[in-house]
Enzyme design. Structure first.
Site, PDB file in Angstrom:
ATOM      1  N   GLU A 139      -7.583  -3.464  -4.633  1.00 21.43           N
ATOM      2  CA  GLU A 139      -6.454  -2.985  -4.958  1.00 21.43           C
ATOM      3  C   GLU A 139      -5.803  -3.817  -5.884  1.00 21.43           C
ATOM      4  O   GLU A 139      -5.760  -5.206  -5.764  1.00 21.43           O
ATOM      5  CB  GLU A 139      -5.522  -2.470  -3.557  1.00 21.43           C
ATOM      6  CG  GLU A 139      -6.521  -2.110  -2.534  1.00 21.43           C
ATOM      7  CD  GLU A 139      -6.467  -0.357  -2.660  1.00 21.43           C
ATOM      8  OE1 GLU A 139      -5.767   0.089  -3.461  1.00 21.43           O
ATOM      9  OE2 GLU A 139      -6.755   0.136  -1.591  1.00 21.43           O
ATOM     10  N   LYS A 176      -2.963   3.482  -4.043  1.00 17.09           N
ATOM     11  CA  LYS A 176      -4.238   4.344  -4.613  1.00 17.09           C
ATOM     12  C   LYS A 176      -3.894   5.260  -5.865  1.00 17.09           C
ATOM     13  O   LYS A 176      -4.672   5.335  -6.708  1.00 17.09           O
ATOM     14  CB  LYS A 176      -4.961   5.037  -3.510  1.00 17.09           C
ATOM     15  CG  LYS A 176      -5.353   4.095  -2.457  1.00 17.09           C
ATOM     16  CD  LYS A 176      -6.250   4.953  -1.392  1.00 17.09           C
ATOM     17  CE  LYS A 176      -6.480   3.934  -0.137  1.00 17.09           C
ATOM     18  NZ  LYS A 176      -7.220   2.884  -0.513  1.00 17.09           N
ATOM     19  N   CYS A 212      -3.760  -5.318   8.266  1.00 15.71           N
ATOM     20  CA  CYS A 212      -5.255  -5.617   8.387  1.00 15.71           C
ATOM     21  C   CYS A 212      -5.539  -7.107   7.921  1.00 15.71           C
ATOM     22  O   CYS A 212      -6.497  -7.766   8.234  1.00 15.71           O
ATOM     23  CB  CYS A 212      -5.925  -4.839   7.039  1.00 15.71           C
ATOM     24  SG  CYS A 212      -5.288  -4.789   5.587  1.00 15.71           S
ATOM     25  N   GLU A 263     -11.094  -0.853   1.641  1.00 14.18           N
ATOM     26  CA  GLU A 263     -10.192  -1.801   2.389  1.00 14.18           C
ATOM     27  C   GLU A 263     -10.305  -1.653   3.884  1.00 14.18           C
ATOM     28  O   GLU A 263      -9.344  -1.045   4.130  1.00 14.18           O
ATOM     29  CB  GLU A 263      -8.840  -1.976   1.566  1.00 14.18           C
ATOM     30  CG  GLU A 263      -8.084  -3.347   1.972  1.00 14.18           C
ATOM     31  CD  GLU A 263      -7.327  -3.462   3.240  1.00 14.18           C
ATOM     32  OE1 GLU A 263      -7.836  -3.870   4.339  1.00 14.18           O
ATOM     33  OE2 GLU A 263      -6.056  -2.775   3.121  1.00 14.18           O
TER      34      GLU A 263
END
Length: 487
Positions: free
Chosen positions: A461, A162, A284, A250
């Site tokens: 991302e 990020k 994830c 996300e």
């Protein structure tokens, strides 16, 4: 305490403490030992961090992308020089085995700083549009103050994924790590400032679920980037909508991994294990619904069982350990409850299914678990578990498995194992997911976009695509002749 930082927060280039905030205890998941004690940000700390970011951002945005990039690349070099130290901290913070963190965590963060530090001029280019005598051009401009909210499975990586695109695009960031893993982001902030980042541009504040709304609702915040659960994502999106903030998310997944009967079986088993057991299943994008064509199901399960039961569970600091603990006691209890639900609903337990007996009783361990004969309606096939629990489902043909794979509210990722590349491309074209693999799984180099669809979020991302989410397009029309007015 073995991992106590200098203070809880890093704001305006220095460590800051505010003991009025709620105490956050950082626990080593392998033993339950308190390794650090920090404080959640009070409203005053939140204001201080956002004010620092707002003050520093204009001068940073005025620098050339090349100058900004040099700083990020220096940060990447420092991270690589200190990879062992950062990896050990990541293992203490998360409980992930050192054999994983040393190759996958700080190194991925360093890759992000290096990538975005090197591509900025090209990635932030505008365009020239000829319009006869006149012309127009576009340019990408920063958003301002960005907020990053991290998850606990890859704390250092997420801070970099990020922070890097936000900074190279000319923004400032306030980053809040998960309260379960508060330590790594502070080190990232230290390294960025050691590399020459001006004060106020990357700030880290601690917090819990009460801190997020203070950030998301703040009028000086232009953009929020969240990695987290679907329920958290819904709350953040709703809050950000009130002031029309830019948002990328996300979120979770229940991804399909499809194994056709012509696949290289050992590779498919390896892919399924990487897609379920890496980081103790706390990823994830995991392919937790493993669809295996009926003709190879028996042999697939035989090889999978043998390899799963051979995995080494133990001390995460031991380089031989392949499976560490869950991140917290609460997460372990959640995963154990899902395992019991799988048994109760009639799935066949192939491997694991309990608590390993060769580890500390205080650690948050769960055996890597495989269920077979799972049906689409079972809880373990529908809900994200976020632990080392694999559900194996069987199927007959291509159309059937695609329909079943898509019958989910999630759409983060998916994978296909087959020797027929024509079929592989045909299948991934029909799968409803943002990130897909063919004859591989869970590889996410920074050069490629990563993100989901449906309830798994929006935005991407990494790659040049990420820069679009940390900047906005400004259009300039240039008139080259006299203005003709009809009045």
């Amino acid at each position: 305490m073995k991992a106590q930082p200098k203070a809880s927060h890093f704001i305006d280039g220095e460590y800051v403490e505010d003991s009025d905030g709620t105490v956050i205890e950082s626990l080593y998941p392998a033993t339950g030992e308190v390794i650090a004690r920090l404080h959640a940000a009070t409203p005053a700390i939140v204001e201080k961090a956002i004010a620092a970011a707002k003050s520093a951002q204009p001068e940073w945005a005025a620098m050339s992308p090349m100058a900004r990039g040099r700083i990020l690349k220096r940060a990447a070099d420092i991270m690589r020089e200190r990879n062992r130290e950062l990896s050990e901290l990541e293992t203490l913070d998360t409980g992930k085995p050192i054999q994983e963190t040393i190759v996958a965590d700080p190194t991925s963060g360093a890759d992000a700083f290096e990538f975005f530090g090197g591509v900025a001029p090209a990635g932030l280019n505008g365009s020239h549009i000829p319009l006869g005598q006149d012309f127009a051009y576009t340019k990408r401009v920063p958003l301002g103050v960005c907020v990053g909210i991290g998850a606990w499975n890859y704390p250092q990586q997420i801070a970099c994924w990020k922070g890097a695109p936000a900074l190279i695009a000319g923004n400032a960031m306030v980053f809040k790590p998960s309260e379960n893993t508060p330590l790594g982001a502070l080190k990232i902030a230290e390294i960025l400032h050691e590399a020459g980042l001006p004060k106020g541009l990357f700030n880290v504040i601690q917090g819990d679920r009460d801190t997020g709304p203070l950030l998301v609702n703040h009028p000086d915040v232009a953009k929020v980037s969240l990695t987290g659960s679907v329920p958290t994502g819904r709350r953040v999106a709703a809050a950000a909508a009130g002031s029309l903030k830019h948002v990328t998310m996300e979120l979770g997944g229940k991804s399909p991994l499809i194994v056709f009967d012509d696949a290289d079986l050992d590779s498919a088993v390896g892919g399924a294990m990487l897609g379920n057991f890496y980081s103790t299943g706390q990823v994830c994008s995991n392919g937790t619904r493993v669809f295996v064509q009926k003709g190879i199901k028996t042999e697939f399960l035989k090889r999978l069982k043998a390899r799963t039961e051979a995995m080494l569970i133990g001390d995460p600091m031991d380089e031989a350990t392949q499976i560490g603990p869950m991140v917290s006691w609460a997460q372990r209890e959640k995963v154990v409850a899902y395992i019991e639900k799988g048994k109760a609903e009639g799935a066949t337990l192939v491997a694991g299914g309990g608590i390993p007996n060769n580890v500390s009783g205080e650690g948050y361990y769960v055996q890597p678990t495989v269920f077979a004969d799972v049906t689409d309606e079972m809880t373990i096939a529908r809900e994200e578990i976020f632990g080392p629990v694999m559900s194996v489902l069987d199927f007959d043909d291509e159309d059937e498995v695609i329909t079943r794979a898509n019958a989910s509210e999630f759409g983060l990722s998916g994978g296909v194992f087959t020797a027929d590349l024509t079929r592989a491309h045909r299948v991934v074209d029909r799968l409803e997911a943002g990130t897909l693999w063919i004859n591989a799984y869970n590889l996410a180099p920074v050069e490629i976009p990563f993100g989901g669809s449906k309830q798994s979020g929006f935005g991407r991302e990494n790659s040049l695509a990420a820069l679009e989410h940390y900047s906005e397009l400004k259009t300039v029309y240039v008139g080259m002749g006299p203005v003709q007015a009809p009045y």
